[in-house]
Design an enzyme around this catalytic site. Structure first.
Site, PDB file in Angstrom:
ATOM      1  N   LYS A 113      -2.978 -11.643 -21.567  1.00 55.05           N
ATOM      2  CA  LYS A 113      -3.189 -12.383 -22.814  1.00 55.05           C
ATOM      3  C   LYS A 113      -4.548 -13.092 -22.789  1.00 55.05           C
ATOM      4  O   LYS A 113      -5.002 -13.558 -21.732  1.00 55.05           O
ATOM      5  CB  LYS A 113      -2.059 -13.389 -22.969  1.00 55.05           C
ATOM      6  CG  LYS A 113      -2.002 -14.125 -24.300  1.00 55.05           C
ATOM      7  CD  LYS A 113      -0.729 -14.986 -24.368  1.00 55.05           C
ATOM      8  CE  LYS A 113      -0.621 -15.726 -25.691  1.00 55.05           C
ATOM      9  NZ  LYS A 113       0.566 -16.580 -25.737  1.00 55.05           N
ATOM     10  N   SER A 143       3.333 -16.179 -29.734  1.00 53.53           N
ATOM     11  CA  SER A 143       1.930 -15.937 -29.874  1.00 53.53           C
ATOM     12  C   SER A 143       1.413 -14.781 -29.004  1.00 53.53           C
ATOM     13  O   SER A 143       0.274 -14.367 -29.139  1.00 53.53           O
ATOM     14  CB  SER A 143       1.132 -17.199 -29.529  1.00 53.53           C
ATOM     15  OG  SER A 143       1.410 -17.615 -28.225  1.00 53.53           O
ATOM     16  N   SER A 188       6.826 -18.037 -26.888  1.00 53.70           N
ATOM     17  CA  SER A 188       5.761 -17.073 -27.150  1.00 53.70           C
ATOM     18  C   SER A 188       5.744 -15.841 -26.282  1.00 53.70           C
ATOM     19  O   SER A 188       4.909 -14.962 -26.496  1.00 53.70           O
ATOM     20  CB  SER A 188       4.393 -17.765 -27.006  1.00 53.70           C
ATOM     21  OG  SER A 188       4.235 -18.680 -28.055  1.00 53.70           O
TER      22      SER A 188
END
Lengths: 494, 487, 98
Positions: free
Chosen positions: A79, A154, A178
């Site tokens: 990420k 997210s 997330s």
């Protein structure tokens, strides 16, 4: 197995192939780019940054000595809020455009030490604030199962990348769900470890007391190998949990004799019927595998939601104060420093980030601290106690991840509160610091993924993995002690 | 209207640890900017703090020396404000649960020993430094150097117990001495290792409520603190006596011009949005560890001075001078182990300190040349009266440059001591003849004048007469004249 | 309990954010909505619940040993403006903030 099909392998099998010389690290790492990415990436947009040279260099580094490395040659997507030396780290924000961290996050170093190769930084909601990956400065990520729908957030990019096969493993971060929620929306496994088990050094902080690095995979065994390689105390992170991480080697040991809590009151209302069917299916699989269902009641997540949003935004407003255009990142305007800082932040941060900074600043403000922040921290203690009380009666809890299947792009963007409410079932684990795992349970009739969430007490990762194994869909019955080298059912492109 | 000043001080002590408070960067660094930095002290995204155990220990030692109470647990907190020399735009400090509370610092003011009460002591990190364009034609940029960002600081807040700027000066001098004594800081105000801000207000004498206070910053020397405070007290007094009101403000004192300047008025109270630092666990101070630290504290300067007075019979002022620096007190006591304490005290306070000043040496350097035991030999001779003052001084200077005991050194330079009684009596007779009136005065009862005559004997001997035997010779001659009836 | 737009302005200044006038009203409403949701907290029974301190204790303080610095070129490499070894910003006077 042809090089073209390497991307289908679970990470463990791929690493074994590399170690035994049946394929090179470069082949292992490139496979996902050649096949799946070519078919999917343009539409899904899971990737924020990639660099074929960095990839090749990573593969070359492993090629020298892959022996003894549990993830030798395995491509991993990371990420964009985890620092990597060889790729930008921008948190998908204009404010960090072009920023290259001068160090690797601890979890990234450990990945590399285990032989893995970082092949891309994945798309995310800006600064991890969002539940749909629609708030990236690079544009949204779409759900491979239905391109009109969100992949969740997210960490939507990481989830989608694993779902469509770019890599068998990905790292994300989970502050309020997330990792678990995008895992559920994308039909893959998502693990948020116990707070303190994954080093946060190098994870760009959103809410320090809630953030944890999380893992995505298509196979429970892969989660276990990745967890074993990454989890454990880090002298650079004072919030690390001391002592070795729990041993997850027994992930395939089955659930015979384990008890799972069944808080059906939580989904009497407000949860999609097909999601509930998925829960019933998961429960049935667990019972067939020898686990015992314990009906109990859990308090609704309302208080947790309120506490979460106050604590998370307060800590975020503090953690994001450093972004001011002085030492790194984009800089806007000049004239005087105060204006430079204000303009940099106002132009660099997206709307949602600014909204949360304002909310958090307000919650900490003189005159409001007691009423908001302090009360929220006390409510948080209560949430933890509620979970502890539940775990006195069971080894883990089974429940929903999100109230609905993946929603459509744009559907919740206009109503921040609606977006926040979709985190209802996941943020309790962050508040309590306990581990949570999202496990896919087939699809809805419309073909959308659905999942169940497993929650356990501190350091219950071994139990959660065993339970997830029992639920794992794809022809998996409760079979003990075997790895699988065939892929789960893949979404076909419509 | 009799107004009294009420002053409180906020001091920052920069600790002398090897590394910074929350990262492994060197805490002491050279002049090259941004060469002692890392992701943590630069506040780079993803970085996390790790507290420095030595800094915690140093702060605890200081707190224990000050007689503070140490709660079992203290908590770090974030203090938020935007400032370019603060990389995270918050400072990690301690707020409502500091490392130490209470305590007091003894200090001597105008000859009197006072105890100045403290409110609290806590740990925090220092900021970086900024440099602004100074002259016309300089590039219009401010420059930022983060070498200092993250260096450990101890903040000490006093209660508003000061009533006069001289007391503040004495407090700072005592604090500077203490931090050096304990080895926790070099305490050099000009290098920013000891900093002081003051809060000052006036109120009618006898009142209990506090007046409106102003804050005084940029006080860079002890002298500057005293003068700045006097200036501000004067300003407030003038304002109040005219019937005006003091407004809260922050002022800078420009010591060069002796002027106060308003930095900003405090219309807006700062909202630092303190909250407990989520990246750091609470700091627990175990009782056993605390006891260990307490037991290992050296004898504190005021206690040592008191002991020197009581046991060595030194005058209070002399003991204070010797206890200005721990190494000096050590040197003195080592010397006094081998000679009369009061004489040793005199020699250390005069000859040794003078040598340090004149030669620019450190005490360590001097001690390397002239170990206290060797000096003791010299001092013992002086105390016994077998070495005349002028010759002793020359011997001291020689001994700073050469090895050997006092006798060896004297012999090496061919310096002789005259202690032959007959020769001394002859000299005494000459002196008494030359200073007949003084001699008569002594015989008439003015005994103190003997010292003058003795000095003359020593002088007449070219500085070689040993004072003890010389005095005996003089007294014998005086007695003889008295017996003869003054002829 | 609605937050007035001036309050949003004050909070924005604290956070070094410039909020255009035409967004103030909407932001005030959005923040108010979330905070009203937080009113739920006020109704909770929080007796005996101390505020969570979430860093698990136990990590001892670090030894005072130099370790892990950044070379100056690396530190300055990401700077929007740097020169002569310093980070550079437009000139500011000492009294910007506390």
């Amino acid at each position: 197995m042809s090089a073209g099909g390497l991307w289908r392998l679970p990470a463990r099998a791929l690493a074994e192939a590399v170690r035994s010389g049946r394929c090179t690290p470069l082949e292992a790492v490139s496979s996902g780019w050649e096949g799946p990415a070519a078919a999917w990436e343009r539409d899904v947009h899971a990737v924020a940054h990639a660099d074929p040279e960095a990839r090749a260099a990573g593969a070359a580094a492993v090629a020298g000595h892959p022996e003894g490395r549990p993830l030798a040659g395995v491509p991993v997507v990371v990420k964009d809020n985890l620092c990597t030396l060889d790729l930008p780290t921008t948190c998908c924000s204009r404010l960090l455009a072009g920023y290259h961290a001068p160090y690797d996050a601890t979890v990234v170093s450990r990945l590399r030490a285990a032989g893995a190769v970082v092949v891309a930084k994945s798309n995310m909601d800006e600064f991890a604030m969002g539940s749909s990956t629609e708030r990236s400065c690079y544009g949204p990520t779409r759900n491979p199962w239905d391109l009109e729908r969100v992949p969740g957030g997210s960490s939507g990019g990481s989830a989608a990348a694993v779902a469509y096969g770019l890599a068998p493993l990905a790292l994300g971060s989970d502050t309020g769900g997330s990792v678990r929620q995008p895992a559920a929306f994308c039909g893959v496994l998502g693990l948020k470890p116990t707070y303190g088990r994954m080093s946060r050094y190098g994870l760009v902080a959103f809410a320090s007391s809630l953030d944890q690095v999380g893992l995505f995979a298509r196979h429970v065994g892969d989660l276990a190998v990745a967890y074993a390689a990454l989890a454990g105390p880090d002298p650079r992170d004072a919030t690390s949990r001391p002592g070795p991480a729990p041993d997850v080697g027994g992930w395939d040991a089955g659930v015979e004799g384990l008890a799972f809590g069944w808080p059906a009151n939580l989904w009497r209302e407000g949860v999609d019927a097909e999601v509930v069917e998925g829960l019933e299916e998961a429960a049935a699989r667990l019972e067939r595998a020898g686990a015992r269902r314990v009906p109990l009641e859990m308090p609704s997540g309302e208080a947790a939601l309120a506490a979460y949003y106050l604590v998370a935004t307060a800590e975020a407003s503090s953690n994001l104060a450093r972004f001011d255009g002085v030492r790194y990142g984009a800089r806007a305007g000049d004239g005087d420093v105060r204006a430079l800082q204000a303009r940099t932040r106002s132009e660099g941060f997206g709307e949602e980030v600014q909204r949360r900074i304002l909310l958090g600043t307000y919650a900490l403000s003189k005159g409001y601290y007691d009423e908001y922040y302090l009360t929220a921290q006390r409510a948080r203690t209560r949430v933890r106690r509620e979970h502890e009380a539940a775990f006195a009666r069971c080894d883990f809890l089974l429940g929903p991840v999100a109230p609905t299947p993946p929603f459509r792009l744009g559907e919740k963007l206009e109503d921040p509160l609606a977006m926040y409410l979709s985190d209802l079932f996941t943020l309790g684990a962050n508040l309590a610091g306990i581990p949570g795992l999202s496990v896919p349970v087939g699809t809805t009739r419309a073909g959308l993924p659905r999942a169940a969430q497993l929650l356990g007490p501190d350091d219950a990762e071994p139990v959660l993995l065993r339970a997830a194994r029992a639920v794992e869909v794809g022809g998996e019955r409760a079979r003990l002690g075997r790895t699988h080298e065939t892929e789960a059912a893949w979404p076909s492109k419509r | 209207m009799a107004l009294e000043a009420v002053i409180g001080l906020e001091c920052h002590v920069q600790l002398r640890t090897r590394t910074k408070m929350f990262c492994g960067c060197r805490a002491a660094f050279g002049d090259e900017p941004n060469t002692a930095v890392c992701p943590v002290c630069l506040g780079l995204p993803g970085s996390l703090p790790r507290p420095n155990g030595a800094a915690v220990e140093a702060a605890l030692r200081l707190g224990l020396a000050l007689g503070c109470e140490v709660p079992a647990v203290s908590v770090f907190a974030r203090k938020h404000y935007f400032y370019p020399d603060m990389p995270k735009n918050y400072q990690i400090t301690q707020y409502d649960r500091p490392l130490c509370v209470g305590g007091a610092l003894p200090a001597e003011v105008g000859g009197e020993e006072r105890d100045f009460e403290l409110a609290r002591l806590h740990l925090e990190e220092d900021t970086g430094k900024s440099f602004h364009p100074e002259r016309r034609g300089d590039r219009p940029v401010s420059r930022l150097d983060y070498n200092r960002a993250g260096v450990p600081l101890v903040e000490i807040v006093t209660k508003p117990v000061f009533r006069d700027p001289a007391e503040c000066a004495a407090f700072l001098a005592a604090l500077r001495r203490l931090v050096r004594w304990l080895g926790v800081s070099d305490g050099d105000m000009e290098k920013g290792q000891l900093r002081c801000d003051a809060n000052v207000s006036l109120r009618p004498g006898g009142a209990t409520a506090l007046g409106v206070k102003t804050e005084l910053k940029n006080l860079n020397t002890i002298h500057g603190v005293e003068r700045g405070l006097r200036a501000e007290i004067g300003r407030q007094r003038a304002l109040l006596e005219e019937g005006g009101e003091v407004e809260p403000a922050t002022l800078l004192y420009d010591a060069g011009r002796g002027r106060l300047a308003v930095m900003r008025t405090k219309e807006e109270i700062h909202d630092y949005r303190y909250f407990p630092e989520p990246d750091l666990p609470a700091l627990a101070t175990g009782a056993a560890a605390l006891e260990r630290l307490r037991a290992a504290l050296p004898e504190l300067p005021w206690a040592r001075a008191a002991r020197l007075c009581a046991v060595h019979g030194l005058a209070a002022e002399d003991a204070r001078v010797l206890c200005e620096q721990r190494e000096l007190a050590d040197y003195y006591e080592a010397c006094a182990a081998g000679a009369d304490p009061r004489t040793a005290s005199h020699w250390v306070r005069t000859a040794v300190l003078a040598a340090l000043r004149e030669r620019g040496w450190t005490l360590e350097a001097l001690a390397g040349r002239l170990a206290p035991a060797r000096l003791a030999g010299l001092v013992a001779r002086v105390a016994a009266g077998t070495l005349p003052g002028p010759l002793a001084k020359r011997a001291f200077a020689w001994m700073l440059e050469e090895p050997g005991g006092v006798d060896e050194v004297l012999a090496r330079h061919g310096a002789r001591v005259l202690d032959d009684l007959a020769a001394l009596r002859a000299l005494a007779r000459e002196v008494l003849d030359e200073h007949a009136e003084v001699a008569a005065g002594v015989l008439a009862g003015r005994g103190r004048a003997v010292d003058f005559l003795l000095g003359q004997v020593v002088k007449r001997s070219g500085g070689q007469a040993a004072p003890g035997p010389a005095r005996a010779a003089l007294e014998a001659e005086l007695a003889r004249r008295a017996g003869r009836g003054g002829a | 309990m609605a937050i007035p737009p001036e309050e949003v302005r004050r909070v924005a200044a604290l956070a070094r954010l410039e909020i255009p006038e035409d967004r103030l009203g909407r932001l005030a409403r959005e923040l108010s909505a979330v905070l009203e949701y937080a009113a739920v907290l006020r109704r909770l029974d929080l007796a005996g619940c101390e505020p969570s301190a979430f860093a698990p204790g136990g990590a001892p303080p670090r030894a005072d040993e130099p370790a892990g610095g950044l070379a100056r070129e690396d530190a300055l490499a990401m700077a929007p403006e740097a020169g002569e070894g310093f980070f550079l910003v437009p000139p500011f006077v000492e009294d910007l903030e506390p």
